[in-house]
Write an enzyme that holds these catalytic residues in place. Sequence first.
Site, PDB file in Angstrom:
ATOM      1  N   MET A 164      15.283  17.307  21.922  1.00  0.00           N
ATOM      2  CA  MET A 164      15.917  18.614  22.123  1.00  0.00           C
ATOM      3  C   MET A 164      14.976  19.513  22.934  1.00  0.00           C
ATOM      4  O   MET A 164      15.117  20.735  22.929  1.00  0.00           O
ATOM      5  CB  MET A 164      16.250  19.259  20.778  1.00  0.00           C
ATOM      6  CG  MET A 164      17.262  18.420  19.990  1.00  0.00           C
ATOM      7  SD  MET A 164      18.250  19.377  18.827  1.00  0.00           S
ATOM      8  CE  MET A 164      16.999  20.047  17.770  1.00  0.00           C
ATOM      9  N   GLY A 165      14.012  18.895  23.621  1.00  0.00           N
ATOM     10  CA  GLY A 165      13.098  19.676  24.460  1.00  0.00           C
ATOM     11  C   GLY A 165      12.020  20.359  23.647  1.00  0.00           C
ATOM     12  O   GLY A 165      11.734  19.960  22.515  1.00  0.00           O
ATOM     13  N   GLY A 206       3.944  14.873  20.167  1.00  0.00           N
ATOM     14  CA  GLY A 206       4.755  13.869  19.466  1.00  0.00           C
ATOM     15  C   GLY A 206       5.744  13.232  20.436  1.00  0.00           C
ATOM     16  O   GLY A 206       5.893  12.000  20.493  1.00  0.00           O
ATOM     17  N   HIS A 207       6.417  14.063  21.233  1.00  0.00           N
ATOM     18  CA  HIS A 207       7.361  13.537  22.230  1.00  0.00           C
ATOM     19  C   HIS A 207       6.625  12.709  23.288  1.00  0.00           C
ATOM     20  O   HIS A 207       7.115  11.667  23.735  1.00  0.00           O
ATOM     21  CB  HIS A 207       8.094  14.681  22.941  1.00  0.00           C
ATOM     22  CG  HIS A 207       8.929  15.541  22.042  1.00  0.00           C
ATOM     23  ND1 HIS A 207       8.630  16.861  21.787  1.00  0.00           N
ATOM     24  CD2 HIS A 207      10.056  15.265  21.339  1.00  0.00           C
ATOM     25  CE1 HIS A 207       9.543  17.371  20.978  1.00  0.00           C
ATOM     26  NE2 HIS A 207      10.421  16.432  20.681  1.00  0.00           N
ATOM     27  N   GLY A 209      10.713   9.289  16.246  1.00  0.00           N
ATOM     28  CA  GLY A 209       9.488   9.525  15.483  1.00  0.00           C
ATOM     29  C   GLY A 209       9.740   9.421  13.983  1.00  0.00           C
ATOM     30  O   GLY A 209      10.815   9.775  13.492  1.00  0.00           O
ATOM     31  N   LYS A 211       8.525  11.262  11.758  1.00  0.00           N
ATOM     32  CA  LYS A 211       8.574  12.561  11.082  1.00  0.00           C
ATOM     33  C   LYS A 211       9.980  12.834  10.558  1.00  0.00           C
ATOM     34  O   LYS A 211      10.171  13.326   9.453  1.00  0.00           O
ATOM     35  CB  LYS A 211       8.144  13.670  12.029  1.00  0.00           C
ATOM     36  CG  LYS A 211       8.408  14.999  11.404  1.00  0.00           C
ATOM     37  CD  LYS A 211       7.747  16.129  12.062  1.00  0.00           C
ATOM     38  CE  LYS A 211       8.259  17.385  11.439  1.00  0.00           C
ATOM     39  NZ  LYS A 211       9.649  17.657  11.832  1.00  0.00           N
ATOM     40  N   SER A 246       8.646  21.144  17.068  1.00  0.00           N
ATOM     41  CA  SER A 246       8.946  22.259  17.984  1.00  0.00           C
ATOM     42  C   SER A 246       9.146  23.556  17.202  1.00  0.00           C
ATOM     43  O   SER A 246       9.091  24.641  17.764  1.00  0.00           O
ATOM     44  CB  SER A 246      10.205  21.956  18.791  1.00  0.00           C
ATOM     45  OG  SER A 246      10.066  20.715  19.432  1.00  0.00           O
TER      46      SER A 246
HETATM   47  O1  PAF Z   1      15.128  14.435  16.693  1.00  0.00           O
HETATM   48  C1  PAF Z   1      15.690  15.167  17.542  1.00  0.00           C
HETATM   49  O2  PAF Z   1      15.063  15.821  18.365  1.00  0.00           O
HETATM   50  C2  PAF Z   1      17.200  15.267  17.533  1.00  0.00           C
HETATM   51  O3  PAF Z   1      17.713  15.200  16.263  1.00  0.00           O
HETATM   52  C3  PAF Z   1      17.876  14.217  18.448  1.00  0.00           C
HETATM   53  C4  PAF Z   1      17.595  12.808  17.963  1.00  0.00           C
HETATM   54  C5  PAF Z   1      17.356  14.372  19.870  1.00  0.00           C
HETATM   55  C6  PAF Z   1      19.379  14.429  18.454  1.00  0.00           C
HETATM   56  O4  PAF Z   1      19.717  15.692  18.925  1.00  0.00           O
END
Ligand code: PAF
Length: 285
Positions: free
Chosen positions: A30-31, A36-37, A147, A149, A186
Amino acid sequence: MKIIHDPLEMRMESIALRNAGKKTGFVPTMGALHNGHIFLLKEAKKRNDITIMSIFVNPAQFGKNEDFNKYPRPFEEDCRIAEMNGCDILFAPAVDMIYPENYATYITVERLSEILEGAIRPDHFKGVTTIVLKLFNIVQPVEAIFGQKDIQQAIILRKMVIDLNIQITIHVLPTVREKDGLALSSRNIYLTDEERKAAPLLYKGLCWAVDAYKKGEDCSKRLEQGILNVYFQTDRFLPQYIAIVDVEKLEPVSTISSVTVIAVACKTAQSHTRLIDNVLLNGEL
Ligand code: PAF
């Protein structure tokens, strides 16, 4: 890095990649990207020919009184981070491209979606499974990376993939933490200074339990109580649940013997931020 907003264009691109024999790895987000991303992205890069990341703040997974409107959306910065860390294609659709007027179809993984996080955030997982299935259909990756988490999310998505015969492998990677143990999220930016100072206690409670288990304590009730004792050291957050559950059905276990999740959630007293965290005993996902 190619940036694609249109789902149809994304799908054509995916089909072309597949026809060219490329293995694609997908990281849905979700940006508001953090380390972590980046960890997920790098792993996708290692394992695949082409790495695709999506950024979509999914309204369907936010409750009425939740933070959909204030959720951070630093798109330019996210693009920079994604590109720097090896993302080949960034898919960022607009809300009305994903949920046009009269949109009516939702996916629910029963039971697993109703407990723990699902009990506190009704319809949250229905929103997650719906968007992830839609993204899977558009992006058509060979594998997708999530992840630990959000462990309940990962377990629910794996169940969805099995139940609906979806040919995508789900990989789940360990939680990335700040130096003091706080799991990256985030939403950590919502914490007040005092809450931020207290927040590492969430993981400290879990570490206490892991340690106690290693020393021979296998009774869930006693482990729960021990975690609570750690959380009583602060009044900056209130525990919402401490769950000691099996890794498949997320059902409570009274004595720990096989792969077990200890999942915790709390809400901070001032900014009302929800923090979740978990550890696995006797195995991994
Ligand atoms: O973990 C997230 O960021 C969200 O739940 C996901 C998997 C991108 C779905 O919107």
